[in-house]
Design an enzyme around this catalytic site. Structure first.
Site, PDB file in Angstrom:
ATOM      1  N   HIS A 145      30.144  -8.392 -83.768  1.00 10.55           N
ATOM      2  CA  HIS A 145      30.533  -8.052 -85.265  1.00 10.55           C
ATOM      3  C   HIS A 145      31.767  -8.614 -85.690  1.00 10.55           C
ATOM      4  O   HIS A 145      32.306  -8.326 -86.576  1.00 10.55           O
ATOM      5  CB  HIS A 145      30.680  -6.378 -85.326  1.00 10.55           C
ATOM      6  CG  HIS A 145      29.279  -5.810 -85.214  1.00 10.55           C
ATOM      7  ND1 HIS A 145      29.388  -4.518 -84.603  1.00 10.55           N
ATOM      8  CD2 HIS A 145      28.219  -6.172 -85.526  1.00 10.55           C
ATOM      9  CE1 HIS A 145      27.926  -4.037 -84.576  1.00 10.55           C
ATOM     10  NE2 HIS A 145      27.472  -5.126 -85.273  1.00 10.55           N
ATOM     11  N   SER A 151      31.175 -24.251 -40.750  1.00  8.94           N
ATOM     12  CA  SER A 151      30.934 -25.897 -40.851  1.00  8.94           C
ATOM     13  C   SER A 151      30.507 -26.179 -39.391  1.00  8.94           C
ATOM     14  O   SER A 151      31.169 -25.479 -38.563  1.00  8.94           O
ATOM     15  CB  SER A 151      32.139 -26.540 -41.094  1.00  8.94           C
ATOM     16  OG  SER A 151      33.246 -26.489 -40.519  1.00  8.94           O
ATOM     17  N   LEU A 176      29.692 -28.136 -44.025  1.00  6.07           N
ATOM     18  CA  LEU A 176      29.292 -29.171 -43.185  1.00  6.07           C
ATOM     19  C   LEU A 176      28.285 -28.697 -42.320  1.00  6.07           C
ATOM     20  O   LEU A 176      28.436 -27.750 -41.670  1.00  6.07           O
ATOM     21  CB  LEU A 176      30.243 -29.924 -42.726  1.00  6.07           C
ATOM     22  CG  LEU A 176      29.697 -31.256 -41.711  1.00  6.07           C
ATOM     23  CD1 LEU A 176      28.808 -32.276 -42.483  1.00  6.07           C
ATOM     24  CD2 LEU A 176      30.660 -31.611 -40.911  1.00  6.07           C
ATOM     25  N   ARG A 221      39.581 -22.462 -52.955  1.00  8.17           N
ATOM     26  CA  ARG A 221      39.274 -21.450 -52.017  1.00  8.17           C
ATOM     27  C   ARG A 221      39.684 -20.036 -52.522  1.00  8.17           C
ATOM     28  O   ARG A 221      38.962 -19.133 -52.526  1.00  8.17           O
ATOM     29  CB  ARG A 221      39.975 -21.602 -50.814  1.00  8.17           C
ATOM     30  CG  ARG A 221      39.460 -22.699 -49.857  1.00  8.17           C
ATOM     31  CD  ARG A 221      39.670 -22.578 -48.347  1.00  8.17           C
ATOM     32  NE  ARG A 221      39.041 -23.749 -47.574  1.00  8.17           N
ATOM     33  CZ  ARG A 221      39.764 -24.951 -47.427  1.00  8.17           C
ATOM     34  NH1 ARG A 221      40.748 -25.163 -48.032  1.00  8.17           N
ATOM     35  NH2 ARG A 221      39.106 -25.949 -46.731  1.00  8.17           N
ATOM     36  N   LYS A 225      34.909 -29.042 -36.543  1.00 11.38           N
ATOM     37  CA  LYS A 225      34.711 -30.357 -37.127  1.00 11.38           C
ATOM     38  C   LYS A 225      35.199 -31.647 -36.403  1.00 11.38           C
ATOM     39  O   LYS A 225      35.734 -31.397 -35.442  1.00 11.38           O
ATOM     40  CB  LYS A 225      35.810 -30.248 -38.745  1.00 11.38           C
ATOM     41  CG  LYS A 225      37.075 -30.116 -38.236  1.00 11.38           C
ATOM     42  CD  LYS A 225      38.103 -30.428 -39.409  1.00 11.38           C
ATOM     43  CE  LYS A 225      39.495 -30.518 -39.118  1.00 11.38           C
ATOM     44  NZ  LYS A 225      40.390 -30.792 -40.361  1.00 11.38           N
ATOM     45  N   GLY A 234      39.771 -25.507 -42.494  1.00  9.76           N
ATOM     46  CA  GLY A 234      39.128 -24.849 -43.733  1.00  9.76           C
ATOM     47  C   GLY A 234      38.741 -23.393 -43.526  1.00  9.76           C
ATOM     48  O   GLY A 234      39.154 -22.509 -44.552  1.00  9.76           O
TER      49      GLY A 234
END
Length: 328
Positions: A2, A140, A177, A226, A243, A255
């Site tokens: 409205h 990952s 990953l 993050r 990794k 990470g």
């Protein structure tokens, strides 16, 4: 619906404005009608004297009868005031009872509060309950060992995501990953199977931006990213988390450890599948050393650390997540 204080001349104020509303804004009413059918609303500070909303609610009730969706509203309970007579108090209470009954016809349940300040506390509890429905799968995988290979790891990620969605959780992924695509495919398979209309209600995708050449700047952006992802997450599941570094050595995925720190700081429920190794195993041992705080893991320590059975692990995560959702 409205108007907006930034555009005062477009505000809907007069009877003529309301009469012309359907002609001027036909799509808005249709969209609102669709949302009232498919979503649950919480009305705050709303008097329900609005003829537009009453018209829409009546249309929905006529079509759906008893199958209307449940909505909620806050209302301050009528109380006896010193300057009001008993008759005035009773009349106000009767009027409020009638309003509550009328709202029930439209599927709206009234939540009574003694003071408006109570609403803030209720909303904070509601926020916790909503966030407990959001599960972030962190992980990952660049290499696989200790009974895990690439095929089995992807099957685990797929089934975990798939079953979480099937049980009413919303899965959130940063597209890690080696497992990110399996997490997404698992969720999408269940969403397509049930033909859910609102994809975003069941799956949240947050791929990390990778086109930042400067390493320090990239890490800074990723850290902010993050925190943004995890701020509305109630449950975080850690799987794998390894990794390859610049020398080709396999290391713990930093990470994942950063996501663990964020989850820990905001008191999220943390479920590390330690048997997958990597960051998940390291996080598992950190939590077990403080098992009093993370007592929800105590019954499942052996399975989380030693089991390589996909179905057992998925079922264990689901049990912990379901218990957490009920508590939160």
């Amino acid at each position: 619906m409205h108007g907006d204080c930034a555009y005062p001349f477009d505000a809907i104020l007069t009877k003529d404005d309301y009469a012309q509303y359907e002609k001027r804004y036909p799509l808005f009413r249709e969209v609102l009608k669709g949302d009232l059918i498919s979503k649950s609303f919480l009305f705050i500070g709303f008097s329900f004297d609005d003829p537009n909303l009453e018209h829409i609610l009546n249309q929905i009730r006529m079509v759906l009868n008893e199958n209307i969706r449940t909505h909620y509203c806050f209302m301050k309970k009528v109380c006896k005031e010193e300057n009001k007579s008993d008759e005035e108090f009773n009349n106000a209470r009767i009027k409020q009872d009638i309003r509550e009954t009328e709202l029930k016809r439209f599927g709206i349940q009234t939540i009574f509060v003694d003071e408006y300040s109570e609403i803030t506390a209720i909303l904070l509890e509601l926020e916790k309950a909503v966030f407990a429905n959001n599960v972030f799968i962190s992980g990952s995988a660049h290499s696989y060992k200790n009974g895990w290979d690439e095929k089995k790891a992807k099957e685990f990620a797929f089934k975990l995501s798939n079953k979480l969605v099937a049980n009413g959780f919303r899965v959130v992924s940063g597209y890690g990953l080696g497992i990110g695509s399996s997490v997404i495919n698992g969720a999408l398979t269940e969403i397509r199977r049930k033909k859910y209309k609102h994809l975003e209600e069941h799956l949240g995708l947050h791929p990390f931006p990778r086109d930042i050449e400067d390493e320090k700047e990239r890490e800074k952006v990723w850290d902010i990213y993050r925190k943004e992802i995890l701020k509305e997450i109630g449950i975080v599941v850690f799987i794998f988390g390894n990794k390859s570094d610049e020398n080709g050595e396999i290391t713990i995925a930093d990470g994942c450890m950063k996501e663990f720190d964020i989850a820990k700081d905001q008191d999220s429920i943390i479920i590390p599948v330690g048997s997958t190794g990597g960051a998940a195993e390291e996080i598992y041992h950190k939590l077990v050393r403080n098992i009093e705080k993370y007592s929800y893991l105590e019954e499942y320590q052996d399975i989380l650390l030693n089991s390589k059975d996909i179905d057992d692990l998925v079922q264990t995560v689901l049990i912990i997540a379901e218990k957490a959702r009920k508590v939160l």
